[in-house]
Design a protein around this motif. Sequence first.
Motif, PDB file in Angstrom:
ATOM      1  N   HIS A  12      -9.016  -6.840  84.568  1.00 34.88           N
ATOM      2  CA  HIS A  12      -9.312  -7.846  83.558  1.00 34.88           C
ATOM      3  C   HIS A  12      -9.068  -7.274  82.161  1.00 34.88           C
ATOM      4  O   HIS A  12      -9.187  -6.068  81.927  1.00 34.88           O
ATOM      5  CB  HIS A  12     -10.767  -8.306  83.665  1.00 34.88           C
ATOM      6  N   THR A  13      -8.727  -8.160  81.230  1.00 38.62           N
ATOM      7  CA  THR A  13      -8.569  -7.785  79.824  1.00 38.62           C
ATOM      8  C   THR A  13      -9.919  -7.978  79.142  1.00 38.62           C
ATOM      9  O   THR A  13     -10.530  -9.049  79.257  1.00 38.62           O
ATOM     10  CB  THR A  13      -7.496  -8.645  79.144  1.00 38.62           C
ATOM     11  N   VAL A  14     -10.388  -6.955  78.444  1.00 36.88           N
ATOM     12  CA  VAL A  14     -11.742  -6.981  77.883  1.00 36.88           C
ATOM     13  C   VAL A  14     -11.702  -6.825  76.365  1.00 36.88           C
ATOM     14  O   VAL A  14     -11.147  -5.867  75.840  1.00 36.88           O
ATOM     15  CB  VAL A  14     -12.603  -5.849  78.490  1.00 36.88           C
ATOM     16  N   SER A  15     -12.311  -7.799  75.685  1.00 34.97           N
ATOM     17  CA  SER A  15     -12.536  -7.700  74.246  1.00 34.97           C
ATOM     18  C   SER A  15     -14.043  -7.623  74.022  1.00 34.97           C
ATOM     19  O   SER A  15     -14.833  -8.070  74.863  1.00 34.97           O
ATOM     20  CB  SER A  15     -11.973  -8.915  73.509  1.00 34.97           C
ATOM     21  N   GLY A  16     -14.444  -7.074  72.886  1.00 38.17           N
ATOM     22  CA  GLY A  16     -15.877  -6.966  72.619  1.00 38.17           C
ATOM     23  C   GLY A  16     -16.166  -6.818  71.152  1.00 38.17           C
ATOM     24  O   GLY A  16     -15.266  -6.565  70.349  1.00 38.17           O
ATOM     25  N   CYS A  17     -17.426  -6.996  70.801  1.00 43.83           N
ATOM     26  CA  CYS A  17     -17.831  -6.817  69.406  1.00 43.83           C
ATOM     27  C   CYS A  17     -19.279  -6.383  69.342  1.00 43.83           C
ATOM     28  O   CYS A  17     -20.060  -6.596  70.271  1.00 43.83           O
ATOM     29  CB  CYS A  17     -17.618  -8.092  68.603  1.00 43.83           C
ATOM     30  N   ASP A  18     -19.617  -5.759  68.237  1.00 42.97           N
ATOM     31  CA  ASP A  18     -20.983  -5.291  67.998  1.00 42.97           C
ATOM     32  C   ASP A  18     -21.225  -5.317  66.497  1.00 42.97           C
ATOM     33  O   ASP A  18     -20.283  -5.171  65.705  1.00 42.97           O
ATOM     34  CB  ASP A  18     -21.156  -3.870  68.546  1.00 42.97           C
ATOM     35  N   LEU A  19     -22.467  -5.510  66.099  1.00 44.84           N
ATOM     36  CA  LEU A  19     -22.785  -5.489  64.676  1.00 44.84           C
ATOM     37  C   LEU A  19     -22.460  -4.141  64.049  1.00 44.84           C
ATOM     38  O   LEU A  19     -22.124  -4.050  62.877  1.00 44.84           O
ATOM     39  CB  LEU A  19     -24.279  -5.809  64.463  1.00 44.84           C
ATOM     40  N   ASN A  20     -22.539  -3.090  64.847  1.00 41.27           N
ATOM     41  CA  ASN A  20     -22.216  -1.742  64.380  1.00 41.27           C
ATOM     42  C   ASN A  20     -20.728  -1.473  64.642  1.00 41.27           C
ATOM     43  O   ASN A  20     -20.314  -1.278  65.779  1.00 41.27           O
ATOM     44  CB  ASN A  20     -23.083  -0.719  65.127  1.00 41.27           C
ATOM     45  N   ALA A  52     -15.916   2.342  71.317  1.00 41.40           N
ATOM     46  CA  ALA A  52     -15.548   1.648  72.553  1.00 41.40           C
ATOM     47  C   ALA A  52     -14.029   1.607  72.733  1.00 41.40           C
ATOM     48  O   ALA A  52     -13.522   1.759  73.847  1.00 41.40           O
ATOM     49  CB  ALA A  52     -16.126   0.234  72.549  1.00 41.40           C
ATOM     50  N   LEU A  53     -13.312   1.432  71.645  1.00 35.51           N
ATOM     51  CA  LEU A  53     -11.844   1.485  71.717  1.00 35.51           C
ATOM     52  C   LEU A  53     -11.390   2.887  72.104  1.00 35.51           C
ATOM     53  O   LEU A  53     -10.496   3.057  72.946  1.00 35.51           O
ATOM     54  CB  LEU A  53     -11.239   1.095  70.367  1.00 35.51           C
ATOM     55  N   ARG A  54     -12.003   3.886  71.505  1.00 31.25           N
ATOM     56  CA  ARG A  54     -11.645   5.278  71.785  1.00 31.25           C
ATOM     57  C   ARG A  54     -11.930   5.631  73.247  1.00 31.25           C
ATOM     58  O   ARG A  54     -11.180   6.373  73.879  1.00 31.25           O
ATOM     59  CB  ARG A  54     -12.432   6.209  70.868  1.00 31.25           C
ATOM     60  N   ASP A  55     -13.013   5.056  73.788  1.00 32.43           N
ATOM     61  CA  ASP A  55     -13.394   5.321  75.176  1.00 32.43           C
ATOM     62  C   ASP A  55     -12.594   4.485  76.177  1.00 32.43           C
ATOM     63  O   ASP A  55     -12.817   4.592  77.388  1.00 32.43           O
ATOM     64  CB  ASP A  55     -14.882   5.011  75.375  1.00 32.43           C
ATOM     65  N   VAL A  56     -11.707   3.649  75.671  1.00 29.47           N
ATOM     66  CA  VAL A  56     -10.944   2.693  76.494  1.00 29.47           C
ATOM     67  C   VAL A  56     -11.893   1.779  77.257  1.00 29.47           C
ATOM     68  O   VAL A  56     -11.637   1.362  78.386  1.00 29.47           O
ATOM     69  CB  VAL A  56      -9.974   3.413  77.465  1.00 29.47           C
ATOM     70  N   ALA A  57     -13.031   1.455  76.612  1.00 30.46           N
ATOM     71  CA  ALA A  57     -13.953   0.466  77.170  1.00 30.46           C
ATOM     72  C   ALA A  57     -13.518  -0.941  76.779  1.00 30.46           C
ATOM     73  O   ALA A  57     -13.959  -1.926  77.381  1.00 30.46           O
ATOM     74  CB  ALA A  57     -15.369   0.729  76.670  1.00 30.46           C
ATOM     75  N   LEU A  58     -12.651  -1.032  75.773  1.00 32.75           N
ATOM     76  CA  LEU A  58     -12.132  -2.315  75.301  1.00 32.75           C
ATOM     77  C   LEU A  58     -10.619  -2.253  75.203  1.00 32.75           C
ATOM     78  O   LEU A  58     -10.046  -1.200  74.908  1.00 32.75           O
ATOM     79  CB  LEU A  58     -12.688  -2.646  73.910  1.00 32.75           C
ATOM     80  N   ASP A  59     -10.003  -3.411  75.428  1.00 37.78           N
ATOM     81  CA  ASP A  59      -8.582  -3.546  75.116  1.00 37.78           C
ATOM     82  C   ASP A  59      -8.406  -3.879  73.643  1.00 37.78           C
ATOM     83  O   ASP A  59      -7.392  -3.518  73.038  1.00 37.78           O
ATOM     84  CB  ASP A  59      -7.957  -4.649  75.973  1.00 37.78           C
ATOM     85  N   GLY A  85     -21.916  -7.812  72.073  1.00 37.63           N
ATOM     86  CA  GLY A  85     -22.998  -6.839  72.076  1.00 37.63           C
ATOM     87  C   GLY A  85     -22.657  -5.666  72.970  1.00 37.63           C
ATOM     88  O   GLY A  85     -22.473  -5.828  74.175  1.00 37.63           O
ATOM     89  N   LEU A  86     -22.566  -4.478  72.398  1.00 40.41           N
ATOM     90  CA  LEU A  86     -22.122  -3.297  73.132  1.00 40.41           C
ATOM     91  C   LEU A  86     -23.236  -2.257  73.246  1.00 40.41           C
ATOM     92  O   LEU A  86     -23.047  -1.083  72.986  1.00 40.41           O
ATOM     93  CB  LEU A  86     -20.889  -2.692  72.456  1.00 40.41           C
ATOM     94  N   GLY A  87     -24.406  -2.725  73.667  1.00 41.13           N
ATOM     95  CA  GLY A  87     -25.509  -1.818  73.936  1.00 41.13           C
ATOM     96  C   GLY A  87     -25.363  -1.201  75.315  1.00 41.13           C
ATOM     97  O   GLY A  87     -24.248  -1.093  75.847  1.00 41.13           O
ATOM     98  N   LEU A  88     -26.471  -0.819  75.929  1.00 43.39           N
ATOM     99  CA  LEU A  88     -26.426  -0.173  77.233  1.00 43.39           C
ATOM    100  C   LEU A  88     -25.755  -1.064  78.275  1.00 43.39           C
ATOM    101  O   LEU A  88     -24.832  -0.634  78.975  1.00 43.39           O
ATOM    102  CB  LEU A  88     -27.839   0.195  77.701  1.00 43.39           C
ATOM    103  N   ILE A  89     -26.192  -2.312  78.378  1.00 41.39           N
ATOM    104  CA  ILE A  89     -25.645  -3.209  79.402  1.00 41.39           C
ATOM    105  C   ILE A  89     -24.264  -3.713  79.010  1.00 41.39           C
ATOM    106  O   ILE A  89     -23.324  -3.671  79.808  1.00 41.39           O
ATOM    107  CB  ILE A  89     -26.598  -4.393  79.664  1.00 41.39           C
ATOM    108  N   GLY A  90     -24.107  -4.184  77.776  1.00 38.31           N
ATOM    109  CA  GLY A  90     -22.804  -4.671  77.340  1.00 38.31           C
ATOM    110  C   GLY A  90     -21.749  -3.581  77.358  1.00 38.31           C
ATOM    111  O   GLY A  90     -20.624  -3.790  77.829  1.00 38.31           O
ATOM    112  N   CYS A 135     -18.399  -3.384  79.857  1.00 31.86           N
ATOM    113  CA  CYS A 135     -17.019  -3.172  79.406  1.00 31.86           C
ATOM    114  C   CYS A 135     -16.391  -1.974  80.121  1.00 31.86           C
ATOM    115  O   CYS A 135     -15.255  -2.055  80.618  1.00 31.86           O
ATOM    116  CB  CYS A 135     -16.990  -2.940  77.899  1.00 31.86           C
ATOM    117  N   LYS A 136     -17.109  -0.869  80.182  1.00 29.23           N
ATOM    118  CA  LYS A 136     -16.583   0.339  80.826  1.00 29.23           C
ATOM    119  C   LYS A 136     -16.319   0.098  82.307  1.00 29.23           C
ATOM    120  O   LYS A 136     -15.311   0.568  82.858  1.00 29.23           O
ATOM    121  CB  LYS A 136     -17.557   1.498  80.635  1.00 29.23           C
TER     122      LYS A 136
END
Length: 283
Positions: free
Chosen positions: A25-33, A40-47, A7-12, A16-17
Amino acid sequence: MNILVIGLGLIGGSMCKALKKYTYHTVSGCDLNHDIEIAALRDVALDSVFDGDYKGYDLIVIALFPEAAEKYFEENAAKFEKNTLVTDVCGIKGVFSERMDKIAKDNGLEYIGIHPMAGKEFGGYYNSTADLFVKANFIIAPFADSSEKNVEMLKCIAKEIGAGKIVVTSPDNHDKMIAYTSQLAHIVSSAYVKSPELGLECGFSGGSFQDMTRIATMNEKMWTDLFMQNRDNLLYELDTLISNLQQYSSALKNADPDTLRALIAEGRELKEENLRHRVGQPN
């Protein structure tokens, strides 16, 4: 560590950011959108975007609304690697945490809930920021049988992303306190903006109006869920507030300046004592 954020909303999104900005830490993430995943990948919020394989993670953070968080955990816990630490960032713990803990134990996992006391007027990934948690209070709500090692891990992460005061408390005490410090304030703000004068305030309002109305923009779906799951504690605080307000109302109706002055003085003294106590508290 390898960390997965669901979940990559405001808190998620902010989690990540912050992890990418302040830790290794290595960070992976997912969102329904999926557009948000790409952002998030473009922002380098995720690996990386989560590929569906739950193996190899040291920590899984479920950053969804309470109802969705519980449903997600129940449907996917069996796929998690055994002994993985799972947390959520919901503003409710109590019985909700007990249900999450049961799901974890039934699947050979450990669950400890957290509640970063941070937010913004508007939610969603595009309002997330790496500095959202800087100097914010951060609550960790383990059970009596929770691993001290995992509690320390969560404390370490909180410090790494800039949290101010870190509080470790029980899930039940979390809900008792949050009813007063957070949920009641949201109800008051929501009720306050229902005055017919709201549309006429421009040019007449200052900081006090902004402070009182900022959180009236809350997400009704999430906050209804939070309020209902903490109903008893919140009702106690709301009834206490209504009783206190009645005293001010009576003093005004009775044109009684002495009582009104005493009520205001009592409030001032209580807040001043609260401020003195806060200054003496270590972070």
